[in-house]
Design an enzyme around this catalytic site. Structure first.
Site: not given
Length: 145
Positions: A73-75, A57-58, A25
């Site tokens: 996260g992965a971002a 993403t959100y 997110s």
């Protein structure tokens, strides 16, 4: 037919943190979410102006007034603290609504404080340039929230 249209953006925000080990997110100051009419949990595209990365993403609501814009996260492999980003949200509308809808454009400074609200999706407010004709002063627009 429903059309997927741009409904809001937070323009040229500065990434304040990145947490690779968070579940995902983007954490956004609640004041920015409110001004853009973006809900917690809403799908957003993130465009990294600094390096060209794009992702979806959100949103998660961050502390109001904090200026936080945290990539989770992965971002965090793609977007880093200090990067300039644009958050874009889209909505589905019928043809008539899509033709008359006015999106929300939130311009922020380097500390992610709101400096201008607009309705023109082509607004690209940059330091030293005059305000586009469709944008409104912050105090006027804030009174309508």
């Amino acid at each position: 037919m429903l059309r997927t249209m741009f409904h809001a953006k937070i323009h040229r925000a500065t990434v304040t943190q990145a947490d690779l080990h968070y579940v995902g997110s983007v954490t956004v100051d609640q004041d920015l979410l409110d001004a853009a009419d973006i809900l917690p949990g809403e799908l957003v595209s993130i465009v990294d102006v600094t390096n060209g990365a794009r992702l979806e993403t959100y949103t998660i609501a961050g502390e109001r007034g904090s200026g936080v814009l945290g990539i989770n996260g992965a971002a965090a492999h793609l977007v880093h603290p200090g990067d300039i980003v644009i958050l874009i949200a889209y909505g589905q509308m019928d043809d008539d609504e899509a033709r008359h809808f006015q999106p929300k454009v939130v311009h922020v400074d380097a500390d992610n404080r709101i400096v201008e609200l607009g309705i023109d999706p082509a607004d690209g407010l940059l330091d030293g340039l005059s305000r586009p004709p469709l944008s409104r002063e912050w105090n006027e627009a804030q009174a309508e929230l």
